[in-house]
Design a protein around this motif. Structure first.
Motif, PDB file in Angstrom:
ATOM      1  N   ASP B 165      -8.710   1.476   0.728  1.00 19.11           N
ATOM      2  CA  ASP B 165      -7.658   2.266   0.833  1.00 19.11           C
ATOM      3  C   ASP B 165      -7.157   2.840   2.392  1.00 19.11           C
ATOM      4  OD1 ASP B 165      -6.526   1.970  -1.944  1.00 19.11           O
ATOM      5  OD2 ASP B 165      -7.542   3.794  -2.588  1.00 19.11           O
ATOM      6  N   LYS B 166      -8.366   3.304   2.883  1.00 18.51           N
ATOM      7  CA  LYS B 166      -7.844   3.716   4.101  1.00 18.51           C
ATOM      8  C   LYS B 166      -7.903   2.421   5.020  1.00 18.51           C
ATOM      9  CE  LYS B 166     -10.377   6.913   7.276  1.00 18.51           C
ATOM     10  NZ  LYS B 166     -11.181   5.872   8.149  1.00 18.51           N
ATOM     11  N   ILE B 168      -6.614  -0.312   4.430  1.00 23.87           N
ATOM     12  CA  ILE B 168      -4.708  -0.745   4.254  1.00 23.87           C
ATOM     13  C   ILE B 168      -3.928   0.156   4.929  1.00 23.87           C
ATOM     14  CG2 ILE B 168      -3.139  -1.337   2.647  1.00 23.87           C
ATOM     15  CD1 ILE B 168      -5.580  -3.444   2.609  1.00 23.87           C
ATOM     16  N   GLY B 169      -4.050   1.441   4.752  1.00 22.20           N
ATOM     17  CA  GLY B 169      -3.525   2.456   5.382  1.00 22.20           C
ATOM     18  C   GLY B 169      -3.184   2.433   6.848  1.00 22.20           C
TER      19      GLY B 169
END
Lengths: 213, 213, 213
Positions: B165-166, B168-169
């Motif tokens: 997630d990080k 992709i962010g």
């Protein structure tokens, strides 16, 4: 549900309360997800996400307690593996709600579009039906309530598919920035998958009914 | 694990060695995936990918042997369907490791970023725990070792989610080329899904323990 | 398959005909999907998609009938939960074929590329094998026919993976518009996932054989 079977169901005081806690937790989370996507003020989103995260942790603990109980308990109200699968499925619903909320914050998705709000609403409806069905599991007197909820969850999942597909089609039509499309696609698919996971819960519930019919 | 049950487990000489081969193969593959993502020289990547591909084929053969054995063997050390599901789950882990390696080569992903390296490391840790748990399956004397590995695999999968997630962010924040974002997203999600598949293995193992508790 | 077991299989006149209807429906759908991706004239695509949609609804009804029958029938030809899982798996194949067709229309994907045609062809082959295997389920005299179909479905799924990966690699190489890449990726992955769902059907069939071996 014949009487002989009912006779054999032990008065379980361990699993049903835990399952009810888990599904009540899902309802609470889904209300917060709806609140999040209806909060235009960015500074107010952070604390709502924090609450969702806390409930996700609480959900993890409930799941863990069910697993532990399973290791200690000799006689279970229904098949051990179905208890395990049901606990996992409920946990998956929580994971995708939390994931959607996480993506909104992490990808700085500012504008909460109609499809996002609609999907959050559908997720909340599906969670309400999951909760309704779970509450009936303990006596199995009202099988009809469970099957009705399962039918509704399936229909909600179909609607969510439709909303998702249409939203992506419109993004392709009206949005030129591929990065923006990707961000919205991730948020929308997180919410849509949460309804898929509710359908998984419905499938396990149907399996349990089928086995004990 | 009571003694009566232990008594009933036949001294299996077929399935356990095959499962151990399959999980040892996963460990070997995961070491190569780590090597691949830590190899900056592009010309050296091709032969490493070739090795991963060979191990993937070997894994396919082991899976196939388990299926064949299942058709021939009357008494199995645990439920036939769980043997089938476990074999399939182990195969899925191999598929996603191979898939990630394949995408790196096929999409010409040159720069191996920190999140890619971190995810490859987490995949390797999860495979090590899968292998540890599988080795204990044959006597079930140390159930604790299996459950501990399952708990760790779940925690690794959570960490992988977070890293994914990080990453992709950050891609959305710092990378403007949507094509580049897509390529990295595919590689990262291949690795992240490999840890999901390890969690599936852990779920089957827990189901087996739960049934035989 | 020993004779004692065959003796115990009740002459089922409910489930087998429904499963055969469901798999025949998949074959019909897959022929239409092939037709769709080989129809360059956009105005002719709409009515084909409409036909696919109608078959998808018909499939939903068959699935629902199987579930209903399961609630009413006391003795089933094989485990109740496997009947449920098989019905769900067949339904998933229909969903992904319909979804792929839907995306082609919704995202206005005009040019049907070679990989799309190839994947539609592979989906059709997999559906043919699903249908072949389902037809043999009722007497289990030709287990070999079922296992052969399952092996072929697995091989088709592998080919579909390869076609998909190569197609995405080429999109990254030769297409600069990230939006175009995303649209094709969605259509290609819809078709590829349809073969994954056929593999899920094969897995359930193998589980049924394994349990009754």
């Amino acid at each position: 549900m014949n009487n002989i079977f009912s006779y054999f169901i032990p008065k379980d005081r361990k699993f049903f309360p835990l399952f009810e806690k888990a599904s009540a937790n899902l309802v609470e989370m889904s209300v917060l997800v709806k609140k999040l996507v209806n909060t235009p003020d960015l500074t107010q989103r952070e604390p709502i996400h924090k609450e969702i995260e806390d409930l996700e942790h609480r959900g993890d603990e409930i799941t863990h307690q069910i697993y532990l109980e399973l290791g200690k308990t000799f006689i279970t109200p229904f098949d051990r593996e179905d208890i395990h699968t049901l606990a996992t499925a409920l946990d998956d619903v929580a994971d995708y709600m939390h994931g959607s909320s996480n993506r909104i914050l992490l990808y700085n998705v500012v504008d909460m579009t109609e499809p996002i709000k609609k999907l959050a609403e559908l997720v909340a409806q599906a969670c309400t039906d999951v909760d309704k069905a779970i509450k009936e599991l303990k006596n199995l007197k009202n099988i009809r309530v469970i099957t009705d909820s399962c039918v509704r969850i399936n229909s909600i999942e179909n609607q969510a598919d439709y909303v998702f597909d249409k939203a992506i089609g419109e993004l392709f039509d009206f949005e030129d920035d591929a990065k923006v499309i990707m961000k919205y696609k991730e948020v929308l698919s997180g919410l849509e998958t949460a309804t898929d996971m509710c359908e998984d819960v419905a499938n396990v519930l149907e399996t349990i009914l089928v086995k004990n019919a």
